[in-house]
Design a protein around this motif. Structure first.
Motif: not given
Ligand SMILES: Cc1cc2nc3c(=O)[nH]c(=O)nc-3n(C[C@H](O)[C@H](O)[C@H](O)COP(=O)(O)OP(=O)(O)OC[C@H]3O[C@@H](n4cnc5c(N)ncnc54)[C@H](O)[C@@H]3O)c2cc1C
Lengths: 427, 624
Positions: A167, A169-174, A388, A390-391, A393, A416, B54, B85, B88
């Protein structure tokens, strides 16, 4: 709407066991197990199969949506078998897409929601519901205090860690979070899967501990099976006569053996049947014996009974060891010779199996762990194929949801929380 | 008695929640009074000059799907567009824009100006007119009374706001604005459960004194993705942002001065967010990290101010200057405004129902940061819901409630009203159970029809939406018209497994590599499908199997959400519930069965008991 199934008669008793399936996929499930279903509101005898294996020959009833107890499509299987047959049928249903084990009270709830029960009727069930709630609460408490809870919490901890990495790497890419979490996540999942596999293999044992081990006595007609059964059980359970084929059906005796619940079953003699009724008896005996946890195979004149091929764990004994002395260990129901040794041997084999242990004791729990394991395996395949995030996850989320049933809820807040304590998030 | 001006809906506050609430109510045909301290500041961004991201980008798209203004204003002001993203799948991609502050403010004010029925009033609301637990208007500081059938309160960080810069603290809603103390006192008198939260903002830099040449640059996307479904491309010139890093010296300076930080000096009691830590937090909590990223974001095309994203602080101004100048590229930088922390009252959102109405007080709605959230997007999303429901309440209509299975807005409101907050609440994609279906790309498909049905969505957007749906439908028909065997598909270059199962082209879209040209080889009509429609169907196909898996559990949640539990239900008297569950139910007071189901330790049989009790009480009420 999911289709639900459950054993709706008390567990583990001999006699008839009713398994009920309710929901949109009920008919499809019925067809999957027994081919063509009888027309609504009629009963018919059907052979239940899973793949090529025959599970039981059962009475099958079918009700259409709107005219059933729950108001949904309902199929009922009235099984003859003992715990092993019930388990096999439940297992077969679990494999049908869209089906899952019912939660306590769920049939009633559906009936209520579909207008099949009035408020007063449901309230009349209050005691029952309360008992059900109470039973579930007790079970949940037991699960909470017990080893299963600890195991589930362990899995949950590892999976939350894996989910948090993904998560992040998904929600906090930045943010400054690691990009290639794949290997770490995979290792965490592999650990859980391995653990789950071990627990699942222990499931059968745990179930036996609750419902009893089945020990089948197998042998040609008139080889002395019923006499032996009576001797082992210490009473006349099977009708014994010298006419071959007397035991037409399966005879069961429940007994306590060194603290283990054991069901002894005496099957119809194994030989070519001469009449159709007997043929059914022989076939059923063969199936039950096959499904048993342990077989005592009686040999006469050095010949194995027809169609029997002993496995390493079976006990092979010389029958009627009273009359003709011969090679190898023998037993005699008539004189009691070798009976104590036999009992000891059964007890030691079964005890050894119990020692392996198993935390998962209920079908519902098994289904949850099985589902979680499947999803985790799919997540691992996803990781290997570079799917990817999210899948991957999604599979882990599904697995966590399944474990929820065992150890209380998993909250996204926990995931979280794990993210925020590991990584410094915040541009 | 003198004349009191009467509105259907009054909105208190002209922040992001207030503007969306006022606009939503006005779109639905209500007469709306928007009262705010300074109308010129409508559309001001209190903190970072960016919209979306996001989870937040998902919210913006949802507000836009309901014809809100934040997406369009963001696009009009967008000086850098990035879809986060990209590597992804579409479910977790979020559009984000860097916005020119003054353009954004102008766009918001312009969009509001176009709404008929909306009156903007300068003033400070100091009192609510309430009788018998029913709101009928507000009173302003100058004594003016305004009447309304419904009031939406969106006072943001202003309720008892206090800002801290090092050891200096003073009451303020944000820098340059007075705090709202009388209104806060009025709310205290209403006996609503409240708490304190805090948030912070970094110092601002003079971009002309930054040594850009030594910094890493971050440009926008080559093919910009807009926030609004109605926008087609950037309308103003685009800029590049910079990236730099803190270092050991920065951390030393911060550490040496921790005692002078408002937060570490013990002058702040409010709880700040874990995910947006101040530089003090970063240095203390992640002591082993040698460096933290800092993004340098221009605040506008004609504005030299630069926002250093990642340096939020409550240290004294002189320390701020010292640590900022220790950072590469910022050695000579001039600070144009110090960073600060703000502490404020929020209302425990568990006092609200899912329409954002205050339970037990008729006609009062809360939205935005007052509810314990943080962020423009979170505020805007609540604003739409509160504004629409205020308008419906004024007309005597039942509230609109969004399900957590169909929108991020629903997820957020459900989280807030059931669980409350322990830190400022921000949206993340991981909060959504149905993340694969709740995508930014299909927000319009999920919400615009509902919005149109209740009058939230205007004719222009509806026409555009209908056209898009017609195009998609046609494309779906073309691509699902015929089935092809694996051999034929393979010969056309579509890699499917040779399982003997025939497939239509719609199913094949899930395989990443299939181009529109390839589709046209097998189905000539596919060549004429607009590429955007193909992309949209591709996004759907990618998740098709997972979505099926979720469909039945989503349906169950929606059904449970539809089973309302009476507001005054006596959970304590339900026989058959364990003591523990009874206690939890009495504390949480779930509004429906789905919320009850999420309570830890809940059992299906207990849910059945709740359900029967609810039905009985409803039946009794109907008879009474
Ligand atoms: C210092 C600071 C730091 C922040 N940091 C972040 C961050 O890091 N990340 C993030 O996502 N968000 C951050 N934000 C939050 C973001 O700015 C808010 O979440 C968002 O603006 C909230 O919108 P709102 O409409 O609820 O309230 P606001 O934008 O605060 O608007 C409140 C409005 O109410 C009006 N008002 C108040 N009281 C009255 C009254 N009595 N009568 C009339 N009008 C009244 C005010 O004039 C104002 O127009 C920060 C905000 C501040 C101030």
């Amino acid at each position: 709407m999911d289709t639900i199934y459950a054993l709706s008669t008390a567990r583990g008793r001999a006699g008839i066991a009713v398994v009920r399936v309710s929901g949109p996929a009920a008919t499809a499930a019925g067809v999957a197990l027994c081919g063509a279903l009888p027309s609504p509101r009629t009963a018919a005898l059907r052979t239940l199969r899973r793949g090529g294996d025959v599970l039981d020959r059962a009475m099958v009833l079918r009700f259409s949506a709107g005219a059933s107890a729950t108001g949904e499509d309902v199929v009922e299987f009235h099984l003859h078998g003992g715990p092993a047959v019930v388990a096999a049928v439940l297992g077969a249903l679990a494999a049908v897409p869209g089906l899952r084990p019912a939660e306590p009270g769920e049939f009633t709830r559906r009936a209520f929601e579909n207008g099949r029960m009035t408020l007063t009727e449901v309230e009349g069930l209050g005691d029952l519901l309360q008992a059900e709630t109470e039973a579930q609460r007790r079970q949940a408490m037991r699960g909470f205090d017990g080893a299963l809870r600890r195991a589930a919490e362990g899995w949950r901890g590892l999976l939350i860690e894996a989910a948090a990495l993904l998560e992040a790497t998904i929600d906090f890419v930045e943010e400054d979070v690691p990009v290639d979490v794949g290997p770490t996540v995979r290792a965490l999942l592999a650990r859980v899967v391995l653990d789950m596999e071990r627990e699942l293999s222990g499931f059968a044992v745990a179930e036996r501990l609750r419902d009893g081990f089945e020990v089948a006595i197998v042998g040609a007609p008139n080889v002395g099976k019923s006499t032996l059964l009576n001797r082992l059980a210490g009473r006349d359970a099977a009708i014994v006569s010298s006419e071959a084929g007397t035991t037409r059906d399966v005879i069961e005796v429940r007994m306590d053996l060194a603290g283990l619940p054991v069901t002894l079953i005496d099957t119809a003699g194994l030989r070519e049947a001469s009449d159709p009724v007997e043929a059914i008896g022989v076939a059923r005996g063969r199936d039950r014996a096959q499904a048993a946890d342990l077989r005592i195979i009686l040999v006469e004149d050095g010949r194995l009974p027809e169609g029997v091929c002993p496995s390493a764990s079976d006990i092979v004994l010389r029958a009627k060891a009273d009359g003709d002395p011969g090679e190898g260990e023998g037993v005699s129901g008539a004189t009691g010779a070798g009976v104590d040794a036999l009992l000891e041997r059964i007890a030691s084999i079964l005890s050894a199996r119990v020692a392996v242990g198993g935390l998962v004791t209920r079908e519902r729990q098994r289904a949850a762990v099985f589902r979680a394991k499947g999803l985790l395996e799919s997540a691992m395949i996803g990781l290997d194929r570079g799917q990817v995030a999210e899948l991957v996850a999604e599979d882990i989320r599904g697995a966590l949801a399944a474990i929820e049933a065992l150890a209380g809820r998993v909250d996204v807040e926990m995931v979280l929380g794990a993210v925020f304590s590991q990584f410094c998030i915040g541009k | 008695m003198f004349h009191v001006k009467q509105f259907d809906v009054i909105v208190i506050g002209g922040g992001h929640a207030g503007t969306e609430a006022a606009a939503a109510a006005a779109r639905m045909g209500s007469s709306v009074g928007l009262v705010t301290l300074d109308p010129a500041k409508i559309g001001v961004m209190s903190c970072n000059p960016a919209i979306g991201g996001l989870g937040k980008g998902h919210l913006v798209r949802e507000v836009d799907a309901l014809d809100g203004i934040i997406g369009r204003a963001g696009d009009a002001a967008g000086i850098q567009f990035r879809l986060l993203n990209r590597s992804k799948g579409p479910a977790v991609q979020g559009p984000r824009v860097q916005a020119d502050r003054s353009l954004f403010r102008a766009a918001v004010q312009d969009l509001l100006g176009k709404l008929s029925g909306l009156t903007i009033i300068r003033g400070e609301v100091v009192d609510l007119v309430e009788r018998d637990n029913r709101i009928s208007g507000v009173v302003l500081a100058d004594g003016t009374s305004l009447g309304a059938r419904a009031v939406v309160l969106t006072a943001g960080t202003f309720l008892n706001g206090v800002i801290h810069i090092g050891d200096v603290s003073r009451p303020a809603g944000r820098v340059g604005d007075a705090a709202s103390e009388k209104l806060a006192a009025r709310l205290a008198a209403l006996d609503l459960p409240r708490g304190r939260l805090k948030t912070g903002t970094p110092p601002r830099l003079d971009g002309r004194t930054i040594d850009w040449g030594r910094l890493e640059r971050q440009p926008g996307d080559e093919d910009p993705v807009m926030l609004s479904f109605l926008s087609s491309g950037p309308v103003v010139p685009q800029v590049v942002c910079g990236i730099t890093h803190t270092n050991g010296r920065t951390h030393d300076i911060v550490r040496a001065n921790l005692g002078r930080s408002a937060m570490y000096g013990g002058r702040i009691e409010g709880v700040g967010p874990r995910y947006c830590p101040s530089i003090e937090d970063k240095v203390v909590r992640f002591a082993d990290k040698e460096s933290h990223q800092v993004f340098l974001e221009p605040e506008g095309l004609h504005d030299d101010t630069v926002y250093p994203n990642g340096l939020s602080t409550s240290l004294p101004a002189d320390v701020q200057e010292a640590y900022v100048r220790s950072i590469r590229g910022l050695e000579q930088v001039r600070l144009t405004a110090p960073g600060y922390a703000v502490e404020y009252d929020y209302v425990d959102p568990r006092a609200l129902d899912r329409s954002l109405a205050v339970r037990g007080i008729e006609g009062l709605y809360f939205a935005g940061q007052v509810n314990g959230t943080t962020g423009y997007e979170e505020a805007a999303a609540q604003g739409v819901v509160a504004g629409a429901n205020a308008a419906r309440h004024a007309r005597g209509e039942a509230p609109i409630v969004l399900s957590r299975t169909e929108s991020y807005i629903g997820v957020m409101i459900d989280d807030l009203t059931v669980r409350g907050v322990t830190e400022p609440y921000r949206m993340f994609t991981s909060r959504a159970e149905y993340r694969l279906t709740l995508r930014a790309d299909n927000a319009d498909q999920r919400l615009t029809p509902m919005g149109a049905a209740v009058g939230l969505v205007g004719a222009a957007r509806l026409a555009a939406f209908d056209k898009k749906i017609a195009t998609l439908e046609k494309a779906r028909r073309v691509l699902s018209a015929r089935r092809f065997s694996p051999q034929i598909l393979a010969s056309a270059g579509i890699p499917v497994s040779a399982d003997g199962r025939s497939r239509n082209l719609l199913e094949c879209l899930g395989f990443a590599a299939v181009s529109q040209e390839t589709l046209a080889v097998l189905e000539p009509e596919a060549a004429a499908i607009p590429p955007e429609a193909v992309s949209q169907l591709r996004r759907e196909a990618l998740y098709a199997t997972f979505v099926e898996r979720q469909a039945s559990s989503a349906a169950a949640i929606r059904r449970d959400e539809g089973q309302a539990l009476p507001e005054d239900m006596d959970f304590g008297s339900i026989a058959g519930l364990s003591e523990e569950l009874r206690g939890k139910l009495m504390r949480i007071r779930p509004a429906n069965l789905a919320q009850a189901a999420r309570i830890e330790g809940m059992t299906p049989a207990a849910l059945l008991l709740l359900l029967t009790r609810a039905r009985r009480e409803n039946a009794q009420r109907a008879r009474a």
